[in-house]
Scaffold this motif. Structure first.
Motif, PDB file in Angstrom:
ATOM      1  N   LYS A 354      44.265  32.448  43.083  1.00 56.81           N
ATOM      2  CA  LYS A 354      44.396  33.898  43.178  1.00 56.81           C
ATOM      3  C   LYS A 354      44.302  34.582  41.814  1.00 56.81           C
ATOM      4  CE  LYS A 354      47.031  34.256  47.475  1.00 56.81           C
ATOM      5  NZ  LYS A 354      48.284  34.746  48.103  1.00 56.81           N
ATOM      6  N   THR A 358      41.449  37.242  41.006  1.00 51.51           N
ATOM      7  CA  THR A 358      41.718  38.623  40.612  1.00 51.51           C
ATOM      8  C   THR A 358      40.886  39.019  39.399  1.00 51.51           C
ATOM      9  OG1 THR A 358      43.985  38.461  41.447  1.00 51.51           O
ATOM     10  CG2 THR A 358      43.516  40.242  39.912  1.00 51.51           C
ATOM     11  N   MET A 361      37.310  39.442  40.448  1.00 57.45           N
ATOM     12  CA  MET A 361      37.104  40.711  41.161  1.00 57.45           C
ATOM     13  C   MET A 361      37.021  41.865  40.179  1.00 57.45           C
ATOM     14  SD  MET A 361      39.043  41.055  44.754  1.00 57.45           S
ATOM     15  CE  MET A 361      40.352  39.885  44.770  1.00 57.45           C
ATOM     16  N   PHE A 362      37.832  41.803  39.107  1.00 54.96           N
ATOM     17  CA  PHE A 362      37.798  42.867  38.092  1.00 54.96           C
ATOM     18  C   PHE A 362      36.404  42.967  37.491  1.00 54.96           C
ATOM     19  CE2 PHE A 362      37.973  43.992  33.581  1.00 54.96           C
ATOM     20  CZ  PHE A 362      38.574  45.234  33.642  1.00 54.96           C
TER      21      PHE A 362
END
Length: 363
Positions: A354, A358, A361-362
């Protein structure tokens, strides 16, 4: 749409107006509704969150250019809450900045620190600008870069070192902010205002510490050997700002204004968690705080109102751009391609840690 600008040395660069750029994205979004396969996730009726693993294809519903342009008005009305707080924040902070209290306090602090060594003045300036920017600053803080460059010159450092103490530190403060930008971002994401304030505060101190370490590393590097400056030359040794920093006497009123400004954001953050304060309360507190700051510097109600109006005007275009962003999202939603794009990005990340997901995804 684009225009060429001649830069120093005869090189040409491209300048694109932000409004033209965002409108271009809106047109692209319209075209993509004809190309990208339509699809949707099932939505949790209570939380409105997308349900993972439920993505499925749906009928193609392309949005033509005319309807995409019509979405501009709807996008603006849908974004009215966020646009309103952006405009209001611009007005309230303009009143506070127009008192000159922040500049007065910073000038005094820099004057008192100018004869201190790198190990003292660099960390203090980075921390000062970072914290002030996190709790009460706006883009006008970048104007203090000139002062930072002057201080760097007095210590035998290059202009980049001056930027590290001011411009860089201000950006770090914005990144860990608990004020305007956080309110806007959380409003767009539709999450509780000031949620995660505790962790954001911890993160602010962490990134500020890293900024201090990096600034110190660079300043000591240049002090030891000026030729190692990232400017690729030592012309700044002769051509940099010279002379003493202007003497500034300490004015307790300037510190009081800073305390009131920071206190208003802290109060909003605490009450947001404890009492569920949202935009209406935020606006009321900031209006009181900015008015009190203006009165402390003996500004008349008319002068306070004029400063507020100028601040609102400066943020008007920013608010309009936010509305255009709403039109882009609306166009992709009507074309049923937004969930397809989310699925294409998120699906590969479901199988990684995760934390890494994250970060991915940024990017």
């Amino acid at each position: 749409m684009m225009r060429q600008k001649v830069k120093e040395g005869g090189k040409r660069g491209i300048s694109i107006n932000m409004l033209v750029f965002i409108l271009g994205i809106l047109i692209c979004a319209s075209l993509l509704t004809y190309i990208i396969p339509a699809g949707q996730f099932d939505v949790n009726p209570e939380t409105k969150a997308l349900i993972p693993g439920t993505y499925h294809a749906v009928e193609q519903t392309p949005v033509n250019l005319w309807n995409a342009l019509r979405n501009i008005f709807t996008g603006m009305t849908n974004s009215a809450k966020v646009m309103s707080i952006v405009i209001f924040m611009g007005g309230a902070l303009k009143v506070i900045i127009s008192t000159g209290a922040v500049e007065e306090f910073l000038n005094w602090a820099i004057y008192k620190l100018q004869k201190k060594g790198i190990a003292v003045i660099v960390p203090l300036m980075v921390i000062l600008f970072s914290v002030l920017s996190a709790y009460g600053g706006n883009d006008s803080f970048f104007a203090f870069t000139v002062i930072g460059v002057a201080v760097a010159a007095k210590m035998g450092l290059d202009p980049i070192a001056g930027m590290a103490m001011t411009y860089f530190a201000t950006s770090v403060g914005f990144a860990g902010a608990l004020k305007g930008r956080t309110l806007v971002a959380q409003g767009i994401a539709e999450v509780p205002l000031y949620s995660g304030a505790g962790w954001r505060t911890v993160w602010l101190f962490v990134i500020t510490g890293l900024a201090v370490a990096y600034a110190l590393w660079y300043c000591f590097r240049v002090k030891k050997n000026p030729a190692r400056s990232f400017m690729d030359n030592t012309d700044w040794i002769v051509g940099g700002p010279q002379g003493d920093i202007k003497k500034e006497l300490f004015n307790p009123m300037s510190l009081l204004v800073i305390v009131i400004t920071a206190g208003s954001f802290i109060l909003n953050a605490v009450m947001g968690v404890l009492k569920g304060w949202t935009y209406p309360e935020q606006v009321a507190v900031l209006l009181i705080a900015s008015t009190v700051c203006g009165l402390l510097y003996r500004k008349s109600p008319t002068e306070i109102a004029e400063s507020f109006a100028k601040g609102c005007q400066s943020m008007g275009f920013v608010a309009f751009i936010i509305g255009l962003g709403g039109a882009i999202a609306l166009t992709m939603t009507q074309g049923n391609i937004l969930h397809t794009m989310v699925n294409a990005v998120a699906a590969p990340l479901m199988h990684v840690n995760k934390g890494f997901g994250t970060i991915a995804m940024f990017w």
